[in-house]
Design a protein around this motif. Structure first.
Motif, PDB file in Angstrom:
ATOM      1  N   UNK A   1       0.817  -1.206   0.000  1.00  0.00           N
ATOM      2  CA  UNK A   1       0.000   0.000   0.000  1.00  0.00           C
ATOM      3  C   UNK A   1       0.852   1.258   0.000  1.00  0.00           C
ATOM      4  N   UNK A   2       2.063   1.164   0.537  1.00  0.00           N
ATOM      5  CA  UNK A   2       2.995   2.293   0.544  1.00  0.00           C
ATOM      6  C   UNK A   2       3.809   2.373  -0.746  1.00  0.00           C
ATOM      7  N   UNK A   3       3.468   1.546  -1.737  1.00  0.00           N
ATOM      8  CA  UNK A   3       4.206   1.489  -3.002  1.00  0.00           C
ATOM      9  C   UNK A   3       5.688   1.212  -2.777  1.00  0.00           C
ATOM     10  N   UNK A   4       5.976   0.394  -1.749  1.00  0.00           N
ATOM     11  CA  UNK A   4       7.354   0.018  -1.478  1.00  0.00           C
ATOM     12  C   UNK A   4       8.184   1.114  -0.849  1.00  0.00           C
ATOM     13  N   UNK A   5       7.550   2.216  -0.494  1.00  0.00           N
ATOM     14  CA  UNK A   5       8.307   3.342   0.052  1.00  0.00           C
ATOM     15  C   UNK A   5       8.535   3.173   1.548  1.00  0.00           C
ATOM     16  N   UNK A   6       9.426   4.002   2.065  1.00  0.00           N
ATOM     17  CA  UNK A   6       9.739   3.956   3.481  1.00  0.00           C
ATOM     18  C   UNK A   6       8.708   4.697   4.302  1.00  0.00           C
ATOM     19  N   UNK A   7       9.109   5.139   5.459  1.00  0.00           N
ATOM     20  CA  UNK A   7       8.190   5.836   6.330  1.00  0.00           C
ATOM     21  C   UNK A   7       8.931   6.222   7.591  1.00  0.00           C
ATOM     22  N   UNK A   8       8.219   6.135   8.693  1.00  0.00           N
ATOM     23  CA  UNK A   8       8.814   6.483   9.977  1.00  0.00           C
ATOM     24  C   UNK A   8       8.748   5.270  10.891  1.00  0.00           C
ATOM     25  N   UNK A   9       9.218   4.109  10.405  1.00  0.00           N
ATOM     26  CA  UNK A   9       9.223   2.922  11.245  1.00  0.00           C
ATOM     27  C   UNK A   9      10.576   2.812  11.951  1.00  0.00           C
ATOM     28  N   UNK A  10      10.694   1.817  12.812  1.00  0.00           N
ATOM     29  CA  UNK A  10      11.937   1.688  13.576  1.00  0.00           C
ATOM     30  C   UNK A  10      13.141   1.478  12.673  1.00  0.00           C
ATOM     31  N   UNK A  11      12.969   0.724  11.591  1.00  0.00           N
ATOM     32  CA  UNK A  11      14.091   0.473  10.692  1.00  0.00           C
ATOM     33  C   UNK A  11      14.592   1.748  10.044  1.00  0.00           C
ATOM     34  N   UNK A  12      13.672   2.592   9.556  1.00  0.00           N
ATOM     35  CA  UNK A  12      14.072   3.853   8.939  1.00  0.00           C
ATOM     36  C   UNK A  12      14.745   4.769   9.946  1.00  0.00           C
ATOM     37  N   UNK A  24      16.303   3.812  12.648  1.00  0.00           N
ATOM     38  CA  UNK A  24      17.598   3.237  12.995  1.00  0.00           C
ATOM     39  C   UNK A  24      18.652   3.579  11.949  1.00  0.00           C
ATOM     40  N   UNK A  25      18.257   3.555  10.679  1.00  0.00           N
ATOM     41  CA  UNK A  25      19.196   3.878   9.619  1.00  0.00           C
ATOM     42  C   UNK A  25      19.754   5.284   9.736  1.00  0.00           C
ATOM     43  N   UNK A  26      18.938   6.206  10.232  1.00  0.00           N
ATOM     44  CA  UNK A  26      19.377   7.594  10.368  1.00  0.00           C
ATOM     45  C   UNK A  26      20.078   7.885  11.684  1.00  0.00           C
ATOM     46  N   UNK A  27      19.679   7.207  12.758  1.00  0.00           N
ATOM     47  CA  UNK A  27      20.074   7.638  14.090  1.00  0.00           C
ATOM     48  C   UNK A  27      21.089   6.751  14.802  1.00  0.00           C
ATOM     49  N   UNK A  71      21.623   7.802  22.575  1.00  0.00           N
ATOM     50  CA  UNK A  71      20.390   7.671  23.337  1.00  0.00           C
ATOM     51  C   UNK A  71      19.257   7.145  22.459  1.00  0.00           C
ATOM     52  N   UNK A  72      19.146   7.687  21.261  1.00  0.00           N
ATOM     53  CA  UNK A  72      18.122   7.199  20.339  1.00  0.00           C
ATOM     54  C   UNK A  72      18.397   5.757  19.930  1.00  0.00           C
ATOM     55  N   UNK A  73      19.676   5.418  19.741  1.00  0.00           N
ATOM     56  CA  UNK A  73      20.015   4.037  19.404  1.00  0.00           C
ATOM     57  C   UNK A  73      19.541   3.096  20.504  1.00  0.00           C
ATOM     58  N   UNK A  74      19.741   3.498  21.759  1.00  0.00           N
ATOM     59  CA  UNK A  74      19.270   2.673  22.860  1.00  0.00           C
ATOM     60  C   UNK A  74      17.760   2.514  22.855  1.00  0.00           C
ATOM     61  N   UNK A  79      11.712  -5.269   4.721  1.00  0.00           N
ATOM     62  CA  UNK A  79      11.137  -3.941   4.506  1.00  0.00           C
ATOM     63  C   UNK A  79      12.180  -2.983   3.951  1.00  0.00           C
ATOM     64  N   UNK A  80      13.397  -3.024   4.490  1.00  0.00           N
ATOM     65  CA  UNK A  80      14.443  -2.120   4.008  1.00  0.00           C
ATOM     66  C   UNK A  80      14.741  -2.381   2.533  1.00  0.00           C
ATOM     67  N   UNK A  81      14.854  -3.650   2.148  1.00  0.00           N
ATOM     68  CA  UNK A  81      15.099  -3.978   0.740  1.00  0.00           C
ATOM     69  C   UNK A  81      13.918  -3.559  -0.135  1.00  0.00           C
ATOM     70  N   UNK A  82      12.703  -3.827   0.340  1.00  0.00           N
ATOM     71  CA  UNK A  82      11.512  -3.447  -0.427  1.00  0.00           C
ATOM     72  C   UNK A  82      11.458  -1.938  -0.641  1.00  0.00           C
ATOM     73  N   UNK A  83      11.806  -1.190   0.397  1.00  0.00           N
ATOM     74  CA  UNK A  83      11.796   0.266   0.282  1.00  0.00           C
ATOM     75  C   UNK A  83      12.878   0.757  -0.668  1.00  0.00           C
TER      76      UNK A  83
END
Length: 205
Positions: free
Chosen positions: A105-116, A118-121, A127-130, A177-181
């Motif tokens: 439904x997201x057309x394979x795009x990312x969003x604001x999930x934990x994986x996304x 984590x990739x940034x932070x 602290x955010x990593x924890x 999810x990361x690969x799909x995105x």
């Protein structure tokens, strides 16, 4: 484990305002990523004053940590693919199908999930990593509890390493999810989830 500050006791109106701020931040991060969102952007999107925003969050990091907590809790919300009732092979399959459908439904795009997040932070904000690690471990433990219930009912063989299976399913879900995105195609997520579910079923009695 992270040492996140305990939330202050809020009135119903205060809770609604705080939730609106976190929801606005979540939506903006889904569109732009953490680096592309400033506190002023969130304030405007939430329709609150600067003093209101800083009453609840004294920094951008505090706001981001609240977003992480919200997203870690999202699997317990009724409108999300549920991870809390994975105590049968049918439940595992239904959850995987729901997660795949949501990604489609997201057309394979990312969003604001934990994986996304984590990739940034993870590499830049300890602290955010924890907080992210805590969220992932909560998800893993929910999977583990479901598998343990299956073993206790005699549906999984006693020698099955439930901890390993729980980590494998979580990794398939998040890595898929990361690969799909990235490739804008849900097939990697389908393949990862199917292979892991087949592995879990191989331990059926």
């Amino acid at each position: 484990m992270s040492d996140a500050p305990k939330p202050r006791r809020l009135t119903p109106k205060g809770r609604a305002t705080r939730d609106r701020i976190v929801e606005a931040a979540t939506a903006l991060i889904a569109q732009r990523g953490v680096a592309g969102v400033g506190v002023e952007d969130v304030r405007a999107a939430a329709g609150v004053s600067g003093s209101q925003l800083y009453h609840y969050f004294d920094s951008k990091q505090a706001l981001i940590r609240a977003v992480i907590t919200r997203q870690a809790d999202s699997v317990l919300h009724p409108d999300e693919p549920r991870i809390a009732v994975l105590d049968s092979f049918d439940a595992l399959r239904a959850w995987a199908d729901a997660a795949i459908e949501r990604q489609q439904e997201n057309d394979g795009r990312g969003g604001c999930d934990l994986g996304s997040l984590a990739g940034e932070l993870s590499a830049s904000d300890e602290e955010s990593r924890g907080d992210l690690a805590d969220g992932f471990m909560r998800w893993k433990d929910l999977i583990l509890n479901g598998l343990a219930a299956m073993r206790d009912r005699g549906e999984l063989r006693p020698e099955a390493d439930l901890d390993e299976l729980a980590f494998a399913l979580l990794a398939a879900f998040q890595g898929g999810k990361v690969l799909a995105q990235t490739v804008r195609d849900v097939q990697p997520m389908v393949a990862a989830m199917n292979a892991t579910l087949a592995h879990i079923r191989s331990f059926a009695t």
